[in-house]
Write a protein that holds these residues in place. Sequence first.
Motif, mmCIF file in Angstrom:
data_model
loop_
_atom_site.group_PDB
_atom_site.id
_atom_site.type_symbol
_atom_site.label_atom_id
_atom_site.label_comp_id
_atom_site.label_asym_id
_atom_site.label_seq_id
_atom_site.Cartn_x
_atom_site.Cartn_y
_atom_site.Cartn_z
ATOM 1 N N PRO A 68 -14.722 -1.106 -2.775
ATOM 2 C CA PRO A 68 -13.806 -0.027 -3.170
ATOM 3 C C PRO A 68 -12.574 0.006 -2.273
ATOM 4 C CG PRO A 68 -16.065 0.747 -3.196
ATOM 5 C CD PRO A 68 -16.110 -0.643 -2.617
ATOM 6 N N GLY A 69 -11.417 0.192 -2.912
ATOM 7 C CA GLY A 69 -10.161 0.203 -2.171
ATOM 8 C C GLY A 69 -9.395 -1.090 -2.270
ATOM 9 N N GLN B 84 -5.183 6.016 0.917
ATOM 10 C CA GLN B 84 -4.587 4.705 0.664
ATOM 11 C C GLN B 84 -4.751 4.323 -0.796
ATOM 12 O OE1 GLN B 84 -5.548 0.943 3.108
ATOM 13 N NE2 GLN B 84 -6.684 0.621 1.203
ATOM 14 N N LEU B 85 -3.680 3.792 -1.395
ATOM 15 C CA LEU B 85 -3.719 3.237 -2.733
ATOM 16 C C LEU B 85 -2.891 1.958 -2.737
ATOM 17 C CD1 LEU B 85 -2.778 6.573 -3.093
ATOM 18 C CD2 LEU B 85 -3.908 6.088 -5.257
ATOM 19 N N SER C 147 -7.849 2.773 -9.161
ATOM 20 C CA SER C 147 -9.128 2.165 -8.780
ATOM 21 C C SER C 147 -9.203 1.911 -7.277
ATOM 22 C CB SER C 147 -9.330 0.843 -9.525
ATOM 23 O OG SER C 147 -8.355 -0.113 -9.119
ATOM 24 N N THR C 148 -8.091 2.109 -6.559
ATOM 25 C CA THR C 148 -8.038 1.734 -5.140
ATOM 26 C C THR C 148 -7.963 2.932 -4.207
ATOM 27 O OG1 THR C 148 -5.626 1.494 -5.281
ATOM 28 C CG2 THR C 148 -6.951 -0.484 -5.643
ATOM 29 N N LYS D 250 0.824 -1.213 0.000
ATOM 30 C CA LYS D 250 0.000 0.000 0.000
ATOM 31 C C LYS D 250 0.856 1.260 0.000
ATOM 32 C CE LYS D 250 -4.148 -1.982 0.807
ATOM 33 N NZ LYS D 250 -3.783 -3.362 1.134
ATOM 34 N N ILE D 251 0.321 2.287 -0.638
ATOM 35 C CA ILE D 251 0.852 3.642 -0.534
ATOM 36 C C ILE D 251 -0.056 4.404 0.416
ATOM 37 C CG2 ILE D 251 1.406 5.777 -1.763
ATOM 38 C CD1 ILE D 251 1.528 4.073 -4.335
#
Length: 324
Positions: A299-300, A202-203, A220-221, A175-176
């Motif tokens: 989502p995420g 968060q991505l 998309s995250t 994760k970023i």
Amino acid sequence: MYRGEKRFPFTTKEEHVTLYREHGTSSTFVGAVNKLYYFDFETSESYTEPFSITEFKCEDSKDAKNYLTLVVNYKGKLLVCGSNACSPTCWNWVDKKKEPGIDARGLAPYRLDQNSFVLFYGDYIYSAISRTGKPLFRFRRVRGPWGLYNEDSLWGNPKLVQGAIIENEEAYKDKIYLFFQEDNPEWSKNPEAPKRISRVAQLCTGDAGSTGAISSSKWSTFLKSTMHCFDRKTDRHFHLIQDAIVVHSEDWAETKIYGLFSNEWGYSAVCVYSVGDITKIFETSPLLGFTGGFSDLRPGQVRVLLERFAATPDRPAAIGNRTG
């Protein structure tokens, strides 16, 4: 002064600096305006190298400066990038000489920008710097097998203060995390609410983009959540995150985020969060304004295209570079 302590006087007043110290060395580089400083605390060597502008493409003469906003080791060379008077430029600094560097679009701003943040992760580079000089905030993957970005409408006049990549047991779940301030959408409805608030976004590094031809290059995250920091004893709230330090753990969930916050009354505080708790919030909290169900992924969550993810580089420690 402690015995054996080495110091360098830094009496020059700089309107902007960015620091870089490579792990395991005794030297520090300081990127400033039109110059690069070098200090070695083991040998006492120091020098200042001019990085004057080589072009001028600004409409306003006040931007006729070279703000060095990025100093980092990239592929075995010291990479130095600056605004170069609205003509972003990167150089390699090798044996005390300048060499042409990589394309600076997305790595250096056109003019000094509070969101001059770049995050390195192996061969991948992520950036919050505009590639065109237009006042749009987009967080992009600017180097990698495929580019991704998000719309500036997802942010409310942000000020990005820090970012980090946290590795999971499975690489595609890495994760970023981005820590930033933005305008509070509730303030217009309730003037007693804070005008600015703190957020964490968060991505997923393994994000393969959204579905559909038009949105295939968009994250998309992406999710964001409010960061609360308050003192239970005094009931004092601290709404504005000013900086964050990440202390990594062998167990990714135990990695700690130490956030420095301030409030409108001049008080400050440090609040500590675990990555496990942050992840739980993103995985379980209701989504603002959404009451339906999820037909596919929540989502995420990352939708991985294996043929794309196979090109992911090895997983070195991520290096962030933020101007100050």
